[in-house]
Design a protein around this motif. Sequence first.
Motif, PDB file in Angstrom:
ATOM      1  N   MET A 370       0.841  -0.924   0.369  1.00 18.77           N
ATOM      2  CA  MET A 370       0.286   0.030  -0.207  1.00 18.77           C
ATOM      3  C   MET A 370       0.633   1.358  -0.200  1.00 18.77           C
ATOM      4  N   PHE A 371       1.780   1.658   1.033  1.00 12.47           N
ATOM      5  CA  PHE A 371       2.850   2.539   0.624  1.00 12.47           C
ATOM      6  C   PHE A 371       3.398   3.033  -0.526  1.00 12.47           C
ATOM      7  N   ALA A 372       4.452   1.556  -1.166  1.00  8.73           N
ATOM      8  CA  ALA A 372       4.737   1.761  -2.268  1.00  8.73           C
ATOM      9  C   ALA A 372       4.115   2.309  -2.992  1.00  8.73           C
ATOM     10  N   SER A 373       1.945   1.678  -3.267  1.00  5.38           N
ATOM     11  CA  SER A 373       1.445   2.396  -3.909  1.00  5.38           C
ATOM     12  C   SER A 373       1.371   3.610  -4.243  1.00  5.38           C
ATOM     13  N   ASN A 374       0.782   4.152  -3.505  1.00  4.30           N
ATOM     14  CA  ASN A 374       1.395   5.830  -3.078  1.00  4.30           C
ATOM     15  C   ASN A 374       2.618   6.337  -3.602  1.00  4.30           C
ATOM     16  N   LEU A 375       3.665   6.351  -2.811  1.00  3.87           N
ATOM     17  CA  LEU A 375       4.999   6.442  -3.955  1.00  3.87           C
ATOM     18  C   LEU A 375       5.321   6.260  -5.076  1.00  3.87           C
ATOM     19  N   GLU A 376       4.354   5.373  -5.798  1.00  3.33           N
ATOM     20  CA  GLU A 376       5.006   5.851  -7.602  1.00  3.33           C
ATOM     21  C   GLU A 376       3.748   6.526  -7.538  1.00  3.33           C
ATOM     22  N   LYS A 377       2.493   6.706  -6.676  1.00  4.91           N
ATOM     23  CA  LYS A 377       1.566   7.767  -7.194  1.00  4.91           C
ATOM     24  C   LYS A 377       1.963   8.970  -7.375  1.00  4.91           C
ATOM     25  N   MET A 378       2.980   9.443  -6.431  1.00  5.12           N
ATOM     26  CA  MET A 378       3.344  10.774  -5.965  1.00  5.12           C
ATOM     27  C   MET A 378       4.869  10.618  -6.840  1.00  5.12           C
ATOM     28  N   ASP A 379       5.126   9.781  -7.251  1.00  7.15           N
ATOM     29  CA  ASP A 379       6.130  10.160  -8.113  1.00  7.15           C
ATOM     30  C   ASP A 379       7.508  10.143  -7.054  1.00  7.15           C
ATOM     31  N   ILE A 380       7.693   9.118  -6.198  1.00  5.88           N
ATOM     32  CA  ILE A 380       8.535   9.416  -5.432  1.00  5.88           C
ATOM     33  C   ILE A 380       9.588   7.951  -5.130  1.00  5.88           C
ATOM     34  N   GLY A 381      10.837   7.710  -5.246  1.00  7.32           N
ATOM     35  CA  GLY A 381      11.757   6.513  -5.558  1.00  7.32           C
ATOM     36  C   GLY A 381      11.299   5.656  -4.174  1.00  7.32           C
ATOM     37  N   TYR A 382      12.438   4.351  -4.276  1.00  9.27           N
ATOM     38  CA  TYR A 382      11.992   4.039  -3.052  1.00  9.27           C
ATOM     39  C   TYR A 382      12.790   2.841  -2.732  1.00  9.27           C
ATOM     40  N   ASP A 383      13.512   1.908  -1.982  1.00  8.68           N
ATOM     41  CA  ASP A 383      13.670   0.277  -1.729  1.00  8.68           C
ATOM     42  C   ASP A 383      12.455  -0.407  -0.979  1.00  8.68           C
ATOM     43  N   ILE A 384      12.773  -0.820  -0.998  1.00  5.79           N
ATOM     44  CA  ILE A 384      12.058  -2.152  -0.094  1.00  5.79           C
ATOM     45  C   ILE A 384      13.214  -3.330   0.782  1.00  5.79           C
ATOM     46  N   ILE A 385      13.358  -3.138   1.932  1.00  6.14           N
ATOM     47  CA  ILE A 385      14.418  -3.494   2.440  1.00  6.14           C
ATOM     48  C   ILE A 385      14.108  -5.127   3.786  1.00  6.14           C
ATOM     49  N   VAL A 386      14.921  -5.857   3.488  1.00  7.09           N
ATOM     50  CA  VAL A 386      14.386  -7.301   4.490  1.00  7.09           C
ATOM     51  C   VAL A 386      14.831  -7.197   5.320  1.00  7.09           C
ATOM     52  N   ALA A 387      15.028  -7.234   6.383  1.00  7.49           N
ATOM     53  CA  ALA A 387      15.465  -7.216   7.535  1.00  7.49           C
ATOM     54  C   ALA A 387      15.158  -8.843   9.172  1.00  7.49           C
ATOM     55  N   LYS A 388      16.430  -8.851   9.595  1.00  6.49           N
ATOM     56  CA  LYS A 388      16.068  -8.780  10.837  1.00  6.49           C
ATOM     57  C   LYS A 388      16.541  -8.766  11.906  1.00  6.49           C
ATOM     58  N   LYS A 389      15.794  -8.547  13.236  1.00 15.88           N
ATOM     59  CA  LYS A 389      16.115  -8.075  14.237  1.00 15.88           C
ATOM     60  C   LYS A 389      17.678  -8.516  15.196  1.00 15.88           C
ATOM     61  N   ARG A 390      18.207  -7.301  15.581  1.00 16.47           N
ATOM     62  CA  ARG A 390      19.884  -7.798  16.231  1.00 16.47           C
ATOM     63  C   ARG A 390      19.456  -8.764  17.228  1.00 16.47           C
ATOM     64  N   TYR A 391      18.777  -9.260  17.821  1.00 19.58           N
ATOM     65  CA  TYR A 391      18.851 -10.441  18.744  1.00 19.58           C
ATOM     66  C   TYR A 391      18.669 -12.192  17.894  1.00 19.58           C
ATOM     67  N   ASP A 392      18.292 -11.918  16.971  1.00 20.44           N
ATOM     68  CA  ASP A 392      18.242 -12.624  15.845  1.00 20.44           C
ATOM     69  C   ASP A 392      18.887 -13.438  14.986  1.00 20.44           C
ATOM     70  N   GLY A 393      20.093 -12.396  14.793  1.00 19.47           N
ATOM     71  CA  GLY A 393      20.796 -13.015  14.470  1.00 19.47           C
ATOM     72  C   GLY A 393      21.476 -11.964  12.957  1.00 19.47           C
ATOM     73  N   ASP A 394      22.531 -12.942  11.606  1.00 17.27           N
ATOM     74  CA  ASP A 394      23.157 -11.912  10.570  1.00 17.27           C
ATOM     75  C   ASP A 394      21.605 -11.863   9.754  1.00 17.27           C
ATOM     76  N   ILE A 395      20.797 -11.237   9.032  1.00 19.84           N
ATOM     77  CA  ILE A 395      20.050 -11.586   7.745  1.00 19.84           C
ATOM     78  C   ILE A 395      20.605 -12.640   7.347  1.00 19.84           C
ATOM     79  N   LYS A 396      22.393 -12.398   6.497  1.00 17.90           N
ATOM     80  CA  LYS A 396      23.058 -13.714   6.148  1.00 17.90           C
ATOM     81  C   LYS A 396      22.325 -15.318   6.512  1.00 17.90           C
ATOM     82  N   GLU A 397      22.166 -15.384   8.029  1.00 17.30           N
ATOM     83  CA  GLU A 397      21.597 -16.761   8.190  1.00 17.30           C
ATOM     84  C   GLU A 397      19.820 -16.552   8.489  1.00 17.30           C
ATOM     85  N   LEU A 398      18.976 -16.071   7.772  1.00 14.81           N
ATOM     86  CA  LEU A 398      17.525 -15.866   7.779  1.00 14.81           C
ATOM     87  C   LEU A 398      16.990 -17.382   7.385  1.00 14.81           C
ATOM     88  N   LEU A 399      15.929 -18.000   7.963  1.00 21.17           N
ATOM     89  CA  LEU A 399      15.195 -18.729   8.138  1.00 21.17           C
ATOM     90  C   LEU A 399      14.088 -19.039   7.646  1.00 21.17           C
TER      91      LEU A 399
END
Length: 722
Positions: A370-399
């Motif tokens: 929803m948020f990205a849809s409106n950014l596109e309508k506003m002509d605002i660029g964006y990146d989508i990020i996949v993150a993992k919390k600090r207490y759960d370890g490295d993103i490269k060890e995502l399961l």
Amino acid sequence: MKLKHLLVLAWLMPCVLMAQKTPEKVKQEAKDYFWGANDAYKDVVDIPEKWNNESAVILYKNQNYDYHKYAKNVTFTTSIRKRIKLLDAAAVENYSEFSYNKFFRSSKGKRSKKSYRVVAVKIIKPDGTVEFIDVDEEAIKQDDKYKVAIRNLEIGDVLDFYVYVVESFVSKEAVKFTPEEETLADDYPVVDYKLTLKTENDFFITFKNFNGAPELKQIPNNERNLREYELVAHDIPKFESERYIFPLVQMPTYKFQAVFARSGKFEDRTYAFLPEDEKVIKSTVSKQEVINLYDDWLDVGKWKYDRYKNLFFENKADQVVDLYYFMRHHYLTNNIMAFYAYDKQLVEVEKLMSKWTPTMINNDRHFINMFASNLEKMDIGYDIIVAKKRYDGDIKELLFTENVNLIIKTHTTPTLYFTNPELNSDAGQISPLLEGTEVYFLKFDNKRLKDIELQTLPVSTAEDNVTDYTIEASLTDDFKGLQLKTKRSAIGHRKSSWQSYYFIYPDYVYEDYEYFKSTPFIEFFSSKKRQQRLRDAFDAIEADHKDKQKKWFEAGAKEFYELEDELTNYEYKIDSTGRYGLKDPMVYSESFDINNKFVKKAGPNLIVEIGKLMGNQILIKEEDQERTLDVYQQYAKKLITEVRFTVPEGYVAKPVDNLNKSFENEAGSFTCEAKIEGNQVIMTVTEIHAHNFEKAEDWPKLVAILNAANEASNNKVLLSKK
């Protein structure tokens, strides 16, 4: 961990009996499994000599997970057994009682039956006598739970207990079981530990060990479709509850998840990183798997708001911030009063639904789309990020996708980050549990996800997280205590925690109605009589909430100053909610008396413990001055406390220059400035923690700051009688 706590946690796992199994059959099945003829630990009572001085020692800990299916029928059996030697009175007290729920229903699948749990306890006395506790007979019902007291438990006893849970349900669709993420360490040392995992076709298993935990090994059997695995460990030290640690990152740990999917069609519909083959345990997730999953599950382009057709903003960043706060209101605060009306039956359901259609954000993916849809309508660029919390370890060890946090970063000046809104969340704020973590940036080409780039999220500074206390203090009429008027303000992460803990719905719902000029819930009904009835009803609800809120604030003050009945005449006021900007502070004021505390007589003179008005401080014990584990703080922060104590007539304050102290190191700084101005003693303390992480070797630098604050809390002012 107390036995009652352990069992409550275990019994949170729902249990539903198979149609063909009676409670008696399940009881016998559990007894045979743990205490039957093949029990290798039934005579084990001795502990290693090295642990003779421990409070208790776990002789054997066994956890089991069994996934079974027949067509659409799924049975999940989970169990835990502990056999514990109790070595002191504290351990006896910890295991002297427990509480549990007997019945509830599975939340999985489309159909379930009444739940049932098997619990068994026995005590082995030092002379070898075995006493069985009849849990069903001994249990006393209190509210919705049953409580059992373990009678005759003594130092030197061996306590042996298990919890056996069978959960059955029917599901045509895929079912994701809750991920299991646990450290091997317990509150007491463990002599022998075993985890078993049993599965069969149509169950997909992801499993990985971390930080030196043993490998999961497959156990050969003669069943073509059944697979069995076990993890075995020995001589596990107890869980050291040091401050500032992330156990899953720093201690031997295992993580696993099971997913039930009966065919490729259901596998494709599952929001999970599945193994390619159900016969193979999955232990890693590649970048390409992340690309494939989110290319399928992100669907930008369908949701746009007309709100921005005629609104003018000075820059794109302001427009994006407004979008976030609008969504927070539209999908959250705008629904609150309707939910109360439904829950309290203030309006007939049919009438309520005819006037109000609540709209909700279902999950992180829904928000991002929803948020990205409106950014596109506003002509605002964006990146989508996949993150993992600090207490759960490295993103490269995502399961697991359950551990994913989706973030959207806007190409504005300044750059802003946004996550699924909460009732009081700030636009542009990154959770302290995500700050500084490595993350995956999803790279799109013509709306197709093509690549992933590893980047690091920014970290807030101490100046971003400032808490400011101003305390006006004077003596009570009897000169035995203090009268306080305080003003507390916070920005950053401390503000967020205050808002989450203290706010009630009138603090933000009406504010949002005014901010967005939206129609209040009550005004959706045209009848003036109905409107008045609703106002009266909500007035009563709000009065009740206000009473509770005052108790929360008062309890916070008591905890801050480590007081109980000594605190009286408490009043409070929220001066500013701080809900519309990172630098917009939450501010609240208090007034109260502290009786028979912090003031002492010394002949004709008085001693005022002015340092106590800083509040309780962290005390690092002698044995904790050194550590081997790295230090994970919540966030960098700056704490400012200004105490202005008014000297009563007839007294004069002795010089306070000796209270001054200042130093700085790589972990932060501490400053205490004290002076006398007119009839006031003014003490200003500034404590800065510069980082959210310190290496273990830098722990002494942080300890120096904590110790300085603790010492300052003992500062005193001598008032001499004129």
